[in-house]
Enzyme design. Structure first.
Site, PDB file in Angstrom:
ATOM      1  N   ASP A  10      50.109  41.831  37.275  1.00  0.00           N
ATOM      2  CA  ASP A  10      49.227  41.221  38.271  1.00  0.00           C
ATOM      3  C   ASP A  10      48.633  42.361  39.085  1.00  0.00           C
ATOM      4  OD1 ASP A  10      47.978  39.355  39.994  1.00  0.00           O
ATOM      5  OD2 ASP A  10      49.649  39.458  41.402  1.00  0.00           O
ATOM      6  N   SER A  11      47.622  42.028  39.857  1.00  0.00           N
ATOM      7  CA  SER A  11      47.035  43.040  40.734  1.00  0.00           C
ATOM      8  C   SER A  11      48.023  43.441  41.832  1.00  0.00           C
ATOM      9  CB  SER A  11      45.765  42.473  41.365  1.00  0.00           C
ATOM     10  OG  SER A  11      46.057  41.235  41.981  1.00  0.00           O
ATOM     11  N   CYS A  73      47.677  37.041  36.488  1.00  0.00           N
ATOM     12  CA  CYS A  73      46.642  37.223  37.508  1.00  0.00           C
ATOM     13  C   CYS A  73      45.473  36.357  37.053  1.00  0.00           C
ATOM     14  CB  CYS A  73      46.229  38.691  37.567  1.00  0.00           C
ATOM     15  SG  CYS A  73      44.824  39.013  38.643  1.00  0.00           S
ATOM     16  N   GLU A 153      50.234  38.871  50.899  1.00  0.00           N
ATOM     17  CA  GLU A 153      50.737  40.236  50.656  1.00  0.00           C
ATOM     18  C   GLU A 153      51.379  40.814  51.929  1.00  0.00           C
ATOM     19  OE1 GLU A 153      50.449  42.608  47.869  1.00  0.00           O
ATOM     20  OE2 GLU A 153      49.954  40.934  46.562  1.00  0.00           O
ATOM     21  N   CYS A 185      45.158  31.022  42.031  1.00  0.00           N
ATOM     22  CA  CYS A 185      45.373  32.435  42.340  1.00  0.00           C
ATOM     23  C   CYS A 185      46.876  32.608  42.486  1.00  0.00           C
ATOM     24  CB  CYS A 185      44.661  32.785  43.641  1.00  0.00           C
ATOM     25  SG  CYS A 185      45.118  34.387  44.309  1.00  0.00           S
ATOM     26  N   HIS A 187      48.670  34.289  44.257  1.00  0.00           N
ATOM     27  CA  HIS A 187      49.223  34.446  45.603  1.00  0.00           C
ATOM     28  C   HIS A 187      49.355  33.125  46.354  1.00  0.00           C
ATOM     29  CE1 HIS A 187      48.409  38.534  44.624  1.00  0.00           C
ATOM     30  NE2 HIS A 187      48.839  38.974  45.786  1.00  0.00           N
TER      31      HIS A 187
HETATM   32  N1  DGL Z   1      46.196  38.179  41.415  1.00  0.00           N
HETATM   33  C1  DGL Z   1      44.911  37.714  41.875  1.00  0.00           C
HETATM   34  C2  DGL Z   1      44.614  36.379  41.209  1.00  0.00           C
HETATM   35  O1  DGL Z   1      45.497  35.649  40.793  1.00  0.00           O
HETATM   36  C3  DGL Z   1      44.853  37.568  43.368  1.00  0.00           C
HETATM   37  C4  DGL Z   1      44.890  38.854  44.131  1.00  0.00           C
HETATM   38  C5  DGL Z   1      43.701  39.726  43.910  1.00  0.00           C
HETATM   39  O2  DGL Z   1      42.583  39.390  44.314  1.00  0.00           O
HETATM   40  O3  DGL Z   1      43.884  40.761  43.303  1.00  0.00           O
HETATM   41  O4  DGL Z   1      43.475  36.029  41.085  1.00  0.00           O
END
Ligand code: DGL
Length: 269
Positions: A10-11, A73, A153, A185, A187
């Site tokens: 993931d990011s 992600c 976060e 998303c 998060h």
């Molecule tokens: N992991 C990203 C998503 O699920 C969210 C966080 C980001 O913008 O990097 O879209």
């Protein structure tokens, strides 16, 4: 290969919500998670940049020997899936959008379905396409909620500030009376308590983590790649920035302690 890890990226730390569902469903499996925390967010970046970052993140996992890749992600799933499948074939690659679309249609087969996601996922129209590919007539709306990511976060997952932000984004969405609200998303599940409170009891919240875990299990079974022994697996984490912070804040998303010793700092290129 059965004893190799399942790779997840993931990011940042949000994808740990997907790992949590995977660990619950596949307790015998070993996981290797990469959070590209140095370059978060992906959700506001161009499709080309997200694709490049995603291929680099997946490459770091592949070099450490994985038997399946989970793109935990939504933004990367929405724009980089074909590039990942091509770059790492024949490695099986599972995204979170198709399972999320399926879960949304189970919750609300006739809609309307509201999707909240990052700007990148909304722009790519990934959920809209995935839902319409399965049910062409269902009304789908998409709304970006960019502030939810830094709040999560930051570990700020409840209270007045989060509620104000949730009202800001969700009130116009809820005015259209959706039956299901997709947390599109990784998060957003961390903010589920507040989102559920603002959405009220008539709106079903959909989170793709559970459906993704089912899909991963199916794929491993089909390929005869399930882990065979019942030994307690050790999980490892890679972070592109601040491993100590990753371990500390990551616990909110994973729902259990992360040993700082298990988090390695990596540089992607
Ligand atoms: N992991 C990203 C998503 O699920 C969210 C966080 C980001 O913008 O990097 O879209």
């Amino acid at each position: 290969m059965n004893d190799a890890s399942i790779g997840i990226f993931d990011s940042g730390m949000g994808g740990l919500t997907v790992m949590r569902a995977l660990m619950a469903r596949l307790p015998q499996e070993r996981f290797l998670y990469l959070g590209d925390t140095a370059r978060l967010p992906y959700g506001t970046k161009s499709a080309d940049t997200v694709t490049r970052y995603s291929v680099q993140a997946a490459g770091a996992l592949v070099r450490r020997r994985i038997k399946l890749l989970v793109v935990a992600c939504n933004t990367a799933s929405g724009v980089a899936l074909p590039a990942l499948q091509e770059a790492f074939a024949p490695l099986p690659v599972i995204d979170v959008i198709a399972p999320g679309a399926e879960a949304a249609l189970v919750a609300s087969p006739r809609g309307p379905i509201a999707v909240i996601a990052t700007e990148g996922t909304v722009k790519a129209g990934a959920y809209m396409r995935a839902i319409h590919a399965r049910a062409a007539d269902v009304v789908v709306t998409q709304t970006p909620c960019p502030l939810f990511v830094p709040l999560a976060e930051e570990g700020l997952i409840g209270g007045e500030i989060v509620e104000l932000v949730a009202h800001h984004y969700l009130d116009p969405v809820l005015a259209q009376k959706p039956h299901a609200l997709v947390l599109g998303c990784t998060h957003y599940p961390a903010l589920k308590g507040v989102i559920a409170k603002v959405a009220g009891p008539d709106v079903l919240l959909v989170d793709s983590a559970e459906t993704t875990a089912i899909r991963v299990e199916q794929r491993l079974r089909e390929m005869d790649l399930l882990h065979s022994t019942a030994a307690r697996p050790e999980h490892r984490f890679l972070s592109t920035d601040a491993p100590e912070r990753f371990a500390r804040v990551g616990e909110i998303f994973l729902g259990r302690r992360i040993d700082p010793e298990a988090v390695e700092l990596v540089d992607l290129q």
